[in-house]
Design an enzyme around this catalytic site. Sequence first.
Site, PDB file in Angstrom:
ATOM      1  N   CYS A 391       0.873  -1.107   0.018  1.00  0.00           N
ATOM      2  CA  CYS A 391       0.155   0.027   0.109  1.00  0.00           C
ATOM      3  C   CYS A 391       0.932   1.294   0.156  1.00  0.00           C
ATOM      4  CB  CYS A 391      -1.073   0.100   1.142  1.00  0.00           C
ATOM      5  SG  CYS A 391      -2.422   1.069   1.051  1.00  0.00           S
ATOM      6  N   HIS A 517      -3.489  -5.086   0.012  1.00  0.00           N
ATOM      7  CA  HIS A 517      -3.070  -5.737   1.217  1.00  0.00           C
ATOM      8  C   HIS A 517      -3.025  -6.975   1.345  1.00  0.00           C
ATOM      9  CE1 HIS A 517      -2.744  -1.883   3.585  1.00  0.00           C
ATOM     10  NE2 HIS A 517      -3.734  -1.514   3.033  1.00  0.00           N
ATOM     11  N   GLU A 519      -1.561  -9.358   3.027  1.00  0.00           N
ATOM     12  CA  GLU A 519      -1.695  -9.679   4.357  1.00  0.00           C
ATOM     13  C   GLU A 519      -2.925 -10.052   4.922  1.00  0.00           C
ATOM     14  OE1 GLU A 519      -1.220  -5.122   5.265  1.00  0.00           O
ATOM     15  OE2 GLU A 519      -0.970  -6.534   3.594  1.00  0.00           O
TER      16      GLU A 519
END
Length: 553
Positions: A391, A517, A519
Amino acid sequence: MPTEPETDYDPELGRKFIFVTGGVMSGLGKGITAASTGRLLKNAGFDVTAVKIDPYLNVDAGTMNPFQHGEVYVLKDGGEVDLDLGNYERFLDIDMTFDHNVTTGKTYQHVIEKERSGDYLGRTVQIIPHITDDIKRRIREAAEGNDVCIIEVGGTVGDIEGMPYLEALRQFAHEEDEDDILFTHVTLVPYSKNGEQKTKPTQHSVKELRSIGLQPDILVGRCSDKLDIDTKEKIALFCDVPTEAVFSNPDVDDIYHVPLMVEEEGLDQYVMEELDIATEALPEDERENRWRDLVTQNTEGEVDIALVGKYDLEDAYMSVHEALKHAGLEKNVDVNVQWVNSEKMNDHHADRMREADAIVVPGGFGARGTEGKIEAIRYARENDIPFLGLCLGFQMAVVEYARNVLDLDDAHSAELDEDTPHPVIDILPEQYEIEDMGGTMRLGAHETEIDANTLAATLYGGESCTERHRHRYEVNPEYIDDLEAAGLKFSGYAENRMEILELAPEDHPYFIGTQFHPEFRSRPTRASPPFVGLLEAVLGDDPHTVTTEEVSH
């Protein structure tokens, strides 16, 4: 509603509800206790979901300071929620929605809107029944299609903010069959100076809970070591529960070991018996064991990762930490995350970067610490250090390249420097007319197309991926041609939006950034491809040629 490729939901069982409350102090680990219980029930063959109740007046967590509250976790539908929902998604391996996060702000807003539209037909709108009814409705709707719904009540019993929720739970228990409801209370069991486990805090916490009309069925003692039998018997006597209903949840280095510990104590079996579903559970020899195999495997090395960010609170980057850990589980190595403060990029922090095997620059907002992130990216690029930008880390990689390769010395993001002559990162067109802060960014899961024969295509095993976003700014289209001509490849995009960048293998062993993102979709049993690729590069494998079977999402 949470979705999975397959569901074990059995409508004949009816819905079961487990409410998890906490006492003595906040931050005890109610969420991990609840998630671990859910993981064990899922291993036993049940379809499980979760609800997190946050008794704050914010509608969602989107505008909260990560330094105070921890990371803002993003769900697939764009919900900006408490980080505990990230733990539920990781432990239960499900995708949740914004409906699984109940906040006071959301509940009050809905009730007030109904009052303004005349839905209550002139009645006096009150906490009871209107707010409590709305809370109960939200819980039941979130539980639809699942065998078991685990509801965690944030905060501590006795907090004034939580009183309407506890009253709603009392009513809920009155309305449902006794076999369908279970109350678990998590408390602190500290040690005295002479090494004795003290039960008085637990006794007082249960007394407070009972004064509201709730009697816990299970007590979980958070402690540095397991509760001894004398402590369990004393808690059982004074809190009016069977001794076998008192469980330990001692401190551990790795939260993924908690399900194994509470399983050894028999928590899952006791829960199933109390909910009258034990006979429906899979036989023990048929239950899912991959979790145990993963977290108990013997690792074959370790990797040091420099995480360059501005927030000192580790929880501010929880999902990044967990995604690195998941990649380590997949590659069978321990991952040591070294914190590097991007605001204080002095010689000490430079040494920590030089000692690291790879560098990760995560997301964030605001100008503070961004120059340190840019310096870390430059160091990784110029010294062939494996790099992953997420990001804001992706955006700062564009800024770094523009400054140091295109020689646009004053290049920056328009978010951070409104007067920059070279806004290589600019606001999304649809954001120009938006004034509100909360829930207005590009949020949630979006598909990204990926060019063939690129690092990104190899990592994701195909020519598209779906990941979660949370941003207002993007790469300025006016600079894309110049950046690509200078060697920065934009390999992933959504229409005209650049969402993945990378350097060619002849220019760098592993340099990749994502506007999204990744994650947030990483799981212990299914690590995120960019994170796995990062470790591949560190371990000497060429992530540009790793097969889809080796790195899968």
